[in-house]
Design a protein around this motif. Structure first.
Motif, short mmCIF file in Angstrom:
data_model
loop_
_atom_site.label_atom_id
_atom_site.label_comp_id
_atom_site.label_asym_id
_atom_site.label_seq_id
_atom_site.Cartn_x
_atom_site.Cartn_y
_atom_site.Cartn_z
N LYS A 166 46.14 35.61 40.41
CA LYS A 166 47.02 34.89 39.44
C LYS A 166 47.20 36.17 38.41
O LYS A 166 46.49 37.10 38.14
CB LYS A 166 45.99 34.03 38.61
CG LYS A 166 46.95 33.18 37.64
CD LYS A 166 46.08 32.20 37.22
CE LYS A 166 46.88 31.28 36.18
NZ LYS A 166 47.12 32.31 34.74
N GLY A 167 48.53 36.19 37.93
CA GLY A 167 48.99 37.08 36.89
C GLY A 167 48.10 37.17 35.88
O GLY A 167 47.35 36.09 35.24
N GLY A 168 47.45 38.15 35.36
CA GLY A 168 46.56 38.63 34.06
C GLY A 168 45.06 38.79 34.28
O GLY A 168 44.20 39.00 33.60
N VAL A 169 44.70 38.69 35.61
CA VAL A 169 43.32 38.97 36.08
C VAL A 169 43.14 40.20 36.24
O VAL A 169 41.64 40.41 36.56
CB VAL A 169 42.99 37.73 37.14
CG1 VAL A 169 43.17 36.40 36.95
CG2 VAL A 169 43.65 38.39 38.44
N GLY A 170 43.88 41.40 36.08
CA GLY A 170 43.41 42.56 36.36
C GLY A 170 43.57 42.91 37.81
O GLY A 170 42.95 44.00 38.25
N LYS A 171 44.54 42.31 38.41
CA LYS A 171 44.69 42.63 40.00
C LYS A 171 45.16 44.10 40.05
O LYS A 171 44.77 44.61 41.14
CB LYS A 171 45.55 41.56 40.42
CG LYS A 171 46.11 41.69 41.84
CD LYS A 171 47.09 40.84 42.38
CE LYS A 171 48.46 40.95 41.44
NZ LYS A 171 49.22 41.75 41.73
N THR A 172 46.28 44.55 39.47
CA THR A 172 46.75 45.98 39.54
C THR A 172 45.93 46.83 39.33
O THR A 172 45.80 47.92 40.02
CB THR A 172 48.12 45.88 38.76
OG1 THR A 172 48.89 44.89 39.27
CG2 THR A 172 48.66 47.23 38.98
N PHE A 173 45.24 46.80 38.19
CA PHE A 173 44.03 47.79 37.90
C PHE A 173 43.17 47.78 38.73
O PHE A 173 42.77 49.09 39.53
CB PHE A 173 43.26 47.32 36.54
CG PHE A 173 42.16 48.30 36.21
CD1 PHE A 173 42.33 49.47 35.87
CD2 PHE A 173 41.03 47.89 36.59
CE1 PHE A 173 41.23 50.49 35.78
CE2 PHE A 173 39.93 48.61 36.54
CZ PHE A 173 40.08 49.79 35.92
N PHE A 174 42.71 46.76 39.42
CA PHE A 174 41.66 46.88 40.68
C PHE A 174 42.25 47.45 41.98
O PHE A 174 41.75 48.18 42.55
CB PHE A 174 41.24 45.28 40.89
CG PHE A 174 40.44 45.16 42.35
CD1 PHE A 174 39.14 45.63 42.20
CD2 PHE A 174 41.03 44.92 43.28
CE1 PHE A 174 38.33 45.39 43.48
CE2 PHE A 174 40.42 44.69 44.63
CZ PHE A 174 38.97 44.96 44.42
N LEU A 185 41.53 40.50 49.56
CA LEU A 185 40.68 40.35 48.40
C LEU A 185 41.52 39.53 47.10
O LEU A 185 42.30 39.95 46.82
CB LEU A 185 40.25 41.56 47.95
CG LEU A 185 39.54 42.35 48.72
CD1 LEU A 185 39.28 43.87 48.19
CD2 LEU A 185 38.34 41.81 49.21
N ALA A 186 41.06 38.27 46.87
CA ALA A 186 41.59 37.53 45.89
C ALA A 186 40.86 37.96 44.42
O ALA A 186 39.79 37.59 44.49
CB ALA A 186 41.43 36.12 46.26
N VAL A 187 41.71 38.52 43.52
CA VAL A 187 41.03 38.92 42.23
C VAL A 187 41.13 37.72 41.35
O VAL A 187 42.05 36.98 40.99
CB VAL A 187 41.49 40.15 41.70
CG1 VAL A 187 40.83 40.77 40.55
CG2 VAL A 187 41.69 41.22 42.63
N VAL A 229 36.98 38.71 44.27
CA VAL A 229 36.75 39.72 43.60
C VAL A 229 36.46 39.08 42.27
O VAL A 229 37.59 38.58 41.88
CB VAL A 229 37.53 40.98 43.53
CG1 VAL A 229 37.06 41.96 42.64
CG2 VAL A 229 37.39 41.50 45.15
N ALA A 230 35.13 38.89 41.51
CA ALA A 230 35.31 38.48 40.04
C ALA A 230 35.32 39.75 39.49
O ALA A 230 34.46 40.41 39.15
CB ALA A 230 33.61 38.01 40.23
N ASN A 231 36.50 39.48 38.58
CA ASN A 231 36.78 40.60 37.73
C ASN A 231 36.66 40.50 36.45
O ASN A 231 36.57 39.11 35.72
CB ASN A 231 37.97 41.23 37.94
CG ASN A 231 38.59 42.45 37.26
OD1 ASN A 231 37.65 43.36 37.24
ND2 ASN A 231 39.88 42.58 36.86
#
Length: 257
Positions: free
Chosen positions: A8-16, A160-162, A191-193
């Motif tokens: 989902k947007g905003g969970v830090g997916k791109t940083f990860f 991987l679903a962040v 992935v729990a972020n």
């Protein structure tokens, strides 16, 4: 190894996704990072400046490239068969992280059968990257895997679903995993972020248990990551708990102790 990163947007997916790509580079592997999000910003995570990121023309919006690959002498008629291997050499952008970056651009429902020229080029390129290339490929996707198309998704090794501890984020991640389970992707995990405390960690653990999902990594909340995102200053990876957790995940995926 081909890894799709969703969430989902905003969970830090791109940083990860960007940090994971860099860890594979540091482990000695050539890496191609694919930004397939409709709001692409993987370039900055990989170390490019905002101006450099803005200068990148996404593949789907590169009219000259699309015309070169699909154009014919007949109006309204385009080629369905063309090579895409040369696109990587010409358009992949080297980044300070060591990974090469390709930005796909806004292409919706690539697996739905749309046959417009830009969609055809992106679909063919995605398949080539996932099926035929030998490099590690990290795909920063949108919320689901439908953009891969079923014929391509079956060749992805890992999804991987962040997610963070927010229930909406967890539900989105669970839906992504359910969709992925209909494909032949062999490893599907959460992935729990941005996990700030034991209460959040327990919330993710219980949700995953209820949904029969695996939590493959727990990335702690890291104030330095937030500060870096606000200021644009490089993150000190040596002092980052988030980077340390992602580094350990990369080792796990590579089968290293």
């Amino acid at each position: 190894m081909k890894i799709a990163v969703c969430g989902k947007g905003g969970v830090g997916k791109t940083f990860f996704a960007g940090s994971l790509a860099e860890q594979f580079v540091l482990a000695g592997h050539p890496v191609i990072a694919i930004d397939a999000d409709s709001s692409p910003n993987l370039a900055i995570t990989l170390g490019l400046s905002a101006d450099q990121a803005k200068a990148i023309i996404p593949i789907a919006e590169n009219e000259e490239l699309v015309r070169l690959k699909t154009g014919t002498d007949y109006s309204g008629v385009f080629r369905l068969s063309f090579t895409v291997d040369d696109i990587i050499g010409r358009y992949a952008v080297p980044t300070p992280s060591g990974a090469s970056l390709l930005v796909m651009g806004t292409v919706k429902a690539m697996g739905s059968g749309c046959s417009c020229p830009a969609h055809s080029v992106v679909r063919a390129l995605m398949r080539h990257l996932v099926v035929e290339r030998e490099e590690v490929v990290i795909l920063d996707m949108e919320a689901g895997i439908e953009h891969l198309g079923r014929a391509t998704a079956e060749y992805v090794d890992i999804l991987l679903a962040v997610t963070d501890a927010n229930l909406k984020s967890l539900e989105t991640a669970a839906n992504i995993c359910r969709l992925a389970q209909e494909s032949d992707i062999r490893t599907i995990a959460l992935v729990a972020n941005r996990i700030a405390d034991e209460r959040q960690q327990e919330a993710v653990r219980l949700f995953a248990e209820q949904q029969n999902l695996t939590v493959i990594a727990r990335v702690p909340f890291d104030r330095a990551v937030s500060e870096s995102g606000m200021t644009g200053e490089p993150l000190d990876a040596s002092a980052s708990g988030a980077i340390k957790a992602i580094r350990e995940l990369a080792k796990t995926l590579l089968g290293q102790p």
